[in-house]
Motif scaffolding. Structure first.
Motif, PDB file in Angstrom:
ATOM      1  N   TYR A   1      -2.067   0.964 -10.675  1.00 52.63           N
ATOM      2  CA  TYR A   1      -2.964   0.475 -11.726  1.00 52.63           C
ATOM      3  C   TYR A   1      -3.395   1.620 -12.627  1.00 52.63           C
TER       4      TYR A   1
ATOM      5  N   SER B   1      -6.005   1.982  -6.755  1.00 49.93           N
ATOM      6  CA  SER B   1      -4.561   1.818  -6.847  1.00 49.93           C
ATOM      7  C   SER B   1      -3.988   2.794  -7.860  1.00 49.93           C
TER       8      SER B   1
ATOM      9  N   VAL C   1       0.837  -1.207   0.000  1.00 49.52           N
ATOM     10  CA  VAL C   1       0.000   0.000   0.000  1.00 49.52           C
ATOM     11  C   VAL C   1       0.868   1.252   0.000  1.00 49.52           C
TER      12      VAL C   1
ATOM     13  N   ASP D   1       2.478   1.645  -3.361  1.00 45.90           N
ATOM     14  CA  ASP D   1       1.490   2.113  -4.333  1.00 45.90           C
ATOM     15  C   ASP D   1       1.266   3.611  -4.177  1.00 45.90           C
TER      16      ASP D   1
END
Length: 237
Positions: free
Chosen positions: A166, A163, A25, A28
């Protein structure tokens, strides 16, 4: 009370798993934040053009369509002739769903005087295929009108877009390219520097290739957007 060995091992696995998820996390958030800053600081290239179109332009004339539109309509000529500002929204490799989303985003912000849509067979390619809306993923959270469009990519899209990695995973090559060498901008228009083959004639042209016929749902979508634009006060051509 003594703790059973298997319980102690399970606890260790859960702790390590939790730490690993936390690390993911944080990675990200950190890397994604950097990519986001880099993305929205672009001063040339296709991502700059999308951002400018959705967030900044107030051009009186807009051109909409596929790569044929971005290669064919020169805003400066229309500005010189009509004394109105112009911007080309055409995009290489894109089709109706992208054009519709871009128009929705713009009409939500302001009303152009004229909207010129280049309609050809390529506009109707890929009926029911929303994959190419991936170019709009970075705008999911800052341009709410686009969410319903991007959600058509799949039921998990809204969760995946939590995300940042992503969201920006497919943008890095373009970011590198236009950071290393800026692309000259002509209000969205992209000149095509090439020559027609000397033996080209209408008779030798390949007119038997792809034929992307418009589906009924596509025609409905196009009509709805045109009606919206006209109701807002835009002239549509």
């Amino acid at each position: 009370m003594a703790v059973a060995p298997q319980h102690s091992a399970l606890k260790q696995v859960l702790i390590r798993g939790g730490r690993f998820l936390l690390l993911l996390v944080l990675l990200d958030l950190l890397v994604g934040w950097g990519l986001q800053k880099w993305y929205f600081s672009q001063s040339s290239g296709k991502y700059h053009r999308i951002t400018h179109a959705l967030h900044d332009t107030e051009a009186e004339i807009l051109f909409v369509g596929t790569s044929h539109a971005v290669r064919h309509f020169i805003p400066s000529i229309f500005t010189d002739s009509l004394n109105q500002s112009a911007y080309n929204l055409g995009a290489r490799g894109q089709h109706l769903y992208y054009c519709d989303a871009m128009l929705a985003g713009i009409l939500d912000r302001y009303t152009p005087s004229k909207i010129i849509i280049n309609i050809d067979r390529d506009l109707f390619y890929g009926e029911g295929n929303f994959d190419k809306l991936s170019d709009l993923k970075p705008y999911y959270w800052n341009t709410p009108i686009l969410r319903a469009h991007i959600d058509q990519r799949g039921p998990m899209e809204r969760f995946l877009l939590l995300s940042k990695l992503y969201t920006y995973n497919s943008t890095v090559l373009h970011l590198l390219r236009y950071t290393a060498k800026a692309q000259k901008d002509f209000n969205g228009y992209l000149p095509q520097y090439t020559s027609m083959p000397e033996d080209y004639t209408p008779e030798t042209a390949d007119s038997t290739g792809y034929d992307f016929r418009a589906g009924f749902s596509q025609l409905q979508l196009l009509e709805q957007r045109l009606v919206q634009a006209q109701a807002a006060g835009s002239e549509v051509y």
